[in-house]
Design an enzyme around this catalytic site. Sequence first.
Site, PDB file in Angstrom:
ATOM      1  N   ARG A 100     -47.794  22.080  -6.908  1.00  0.00           N
ATOM      2  CA  ARG A 100     -48.322  22.998  -7.931  1.00  0.00           C
ATOM      3  C   ARG A 100     -49.249  22.296  -8.927  1.00  0.00           C
ATOM      4  O   ARG A 100     -48.990  21.183  -9.367  1.00  0.00           O
ATOM      5  CB  ARG A 100     -47.153  23.630  -8.695  1.00  0.00           C
ATOM      6  CG  ARG A 100     -47.614  24.499  -9.854  1.00  0.00           C
ATOM      7  CD  ARG A 100     -46.595  25.502 -10.241  1.00  0.00           C
ATOM      8  NE  ARG A 100     -45.481  24.920 -10.966  1.00  0.00           N
ATOM      9  CZ  ARG A 100     -44.449  25.643 -11.412  1.00  0.00           C
ATOM     10  NH1 ARG A 100     -44.396  26.947 -11.186  1.00  0.00           N
ATOM     11  NH2 ARG A 100     -43.468  25.064 -12.062  1.00  0.00           N
TER      12      ARG A 100
ATOM     13  N   ARG B 194     -34.133  20.748 -12.145  1.00  0.00           N
ATOM     14  CA  ARG B 194     -34.393  22.151 -12.492  1.00  0.00           C
ATOM     15  C   ARG B 194     -33.717  23.093 -11.501  1.00  0.00           C
ATOM     16  O   ARG B 194     -33.236  24.159 -11.881  1.00  0.00           O
ATOM     17  CB  ARG B 194     -35.903  22.413 -12.522  1.00  0.00           C
ATOM     18  CG  ARG B 194     -36.537  21.864 -13.783  1.00  0.00           C
ATOM     19  CD  ARG B 194     -38.026  21.719 -13.635  1.00  0.00           C
ATOM     20  NE  ARG B 194     -38.691  23.002 -13.539  1.00  0.00           N
ATOM     21  CZ  ARG B 194     -39.839  23.197 -12.896  1.00  0.00           C
ATOM     22  NH1 ARG B 194     -40.423  22.205 -12.253  1.00  0.00           N
ATOM     23  NH2 ARG B 194     -40.386  24.386 -12.888  1.00  0.00           N
TER      24      ARG B 194
ATOM     25  N   ARG C 210     -32.659  33.105 -19.069  1.00  0.00           N
ATOM     26  CA  ARG C 210     -32.312  32.103 -18.068  1.00  0.00           C
ATOM     27  C   ARG C 210     -30.843  31.710 -18.148  1.00  0.00           C
ATOM     28  O   ARG C 210     -30.394  30.876 -17.372  1.00  0.00           O
ATOM     29  CB  ARG C 210     -33.144  30.852 -18.338  1.00  0.00           C
ATOM     30  CG  ARG C 210     -34.166  30.513 -17.261  1.00  0.00           C
ATOM     31  CD  ARG C 210     -34.836  29.258 -17.770  1.00  0.00           C
ATOM     32  NE  ARG C 210     -35.651  28.547 -16.853  1.00  0.00           N
ATOM     33  CZ  ARG C 210     -36.978  28.659 -16.789  1.00  0.00           C
ATOM     34  NH1 ARG C 210     -37.617  29.550 -17.477  1.00  0.00           N
ATOM     35  NH2 ARG C 210     -37.655  27.864 -15.992  1.00  0.00           N
TER      36      ARG C 210
ATOM     37  N   LYS D  83     -43.004  33.538  -9.947  1.00  0.00           N
ATOM     38  CA  LYS D  83     -42.949  34.435 -11.108  1.00  0.00           C
ATOM     39  C   LYS D  83     -44.249  34.350 -11.921  1.00  0.00           C
ATOM     40  O   LYS D  83     -44.838  35.354 -12.263  1.00  0.00           O
ATOM     41  CB  LYS D  83     -41.751  34.089 -12.012  1.00  0.00           C
ATOM     42  CG  LYS D  83     -40.413  34.131 -11.299  1.00  0.00           C
ATOM     43  CD  LYS D  83     -39.251  33.928 -12.265  1.00  0.00           C
ATOM     44  CE  LYS D  83     -39.231  32.584 -12.960  1.00  0.00           C
ATOM     45  NZ  LYS D  83     -39.079  31.409 -12.076  1.00  0.00           N
TER      46      LYS D  83
ATOM     47  N   ARG E 168     -47.667  19.461 -13.852  1.00  0.00           N
ATOM     48  CA  ARG E 168     -46.690  19.445 -14.927  1.00  0.00           C
ATOM     49  C   ARG E 168     -45.743  18.258 -14.764  1.00  0.00           C
ATOM     50  O   ARG E 168     -45.348  17.932 -13.652  1.00  0.00           O
ATOM     51  CB  ARG E 168     -45.875  20.751 -14.918  1.00  0.00           C
ATOM     52  CG  ARG E 168     -46.617  21.906 -15.538  1.00  0.00           C
ATOM     53  CD  ARG E 168     -45.947  23.230 -15.282  1.00  0.00           C
ATOM     54  NE  ARG E 168     -44.492  23.227 -15.435  1.00  0.00           N
ATOM     55  CZ  ARG E 168     -43.744  24.323 -15.352  1.00  0.00           C
ATOM     56  NH1 ARG E 168     -44.317  25.511 -15.132  1.00  0.00           N
ATOM     57  NH2 ARG E 168     -42.440  24.258 -15.482  1.00  0.00           N
TER      58      ARG E 168
END
Length: 217
Positions: free
Chosen positions: A126, A170, A88, A13, A159
């Site tokens: 990431r 998550r 969300r 996203k 992160r």
Amino acid sequence: MRVILLGPPGAGKGTQVERVAKHLGVNRVSSGDLFRDHVQKNSELGRLARSYMDRGALVPDDVTIRMVMGWINAPEQAKGFVLDGFPRTLAQAGALAQAMNGKGGIHRVLYINVPEAELVSRLSGRLVCRSCHTPYNSKMSPPKKEGKCDKCGGQLYQREDDKPEAVRKRLQVYVKETEPLVEYYRSKGLLAEVNGGRSIEEVGKALVEAVTQQVHR
Ligand code: AMP
């Protein structure tokens, strides 16, 4: 045009939101980036958000809704917007629908679908720019110069919530709280599903096509 990007963490996203927004000529926002900006500034909201974010939990609805609605209601967003990471939960979707009631509502929800096994590998590789938030992936889309953002030269970092334990949490939270939004928006005839398990270029093209079809309908 008012568009939502929906999908699990790691679906792409954040990578695609700019492309879709540019195509539509509107601004975009990532709720996670808004929270991370507050965390960086060490504001009261940042300190509160951080206590949820670091363990992969959702920030409470009331706080999140207030923050994102503040952005949506700014005059610059009068032409429309693309949202990444919001809503969300069903409560957030309800608040958004209510706020857009009488303003033409939401036009399209682009759902980027990626198998869970692929998400784990994407999230663990990431890296994100500390300055402009551009995401990279050490395997799929590495920066040209190690540790530096191609766009602004900012420093790349992993992160806290991309570490394995928070990633697992998550994904669980996504299934429980966010996945129900797929059926919620499908039942309203707003959902366009895009296979996100392809290259960045292919997924970007498919998203732009899906959003354009709606414009011409
Ligand atoms: P993201 O960058 O979208 O993965 O978001 C990072 C973290 O910010 C999430 O794991 C949540 O802790 C928080 N967050 C972002 N968007 C929302 C939202 N719409 N509702 C609640 N928490 C959120």
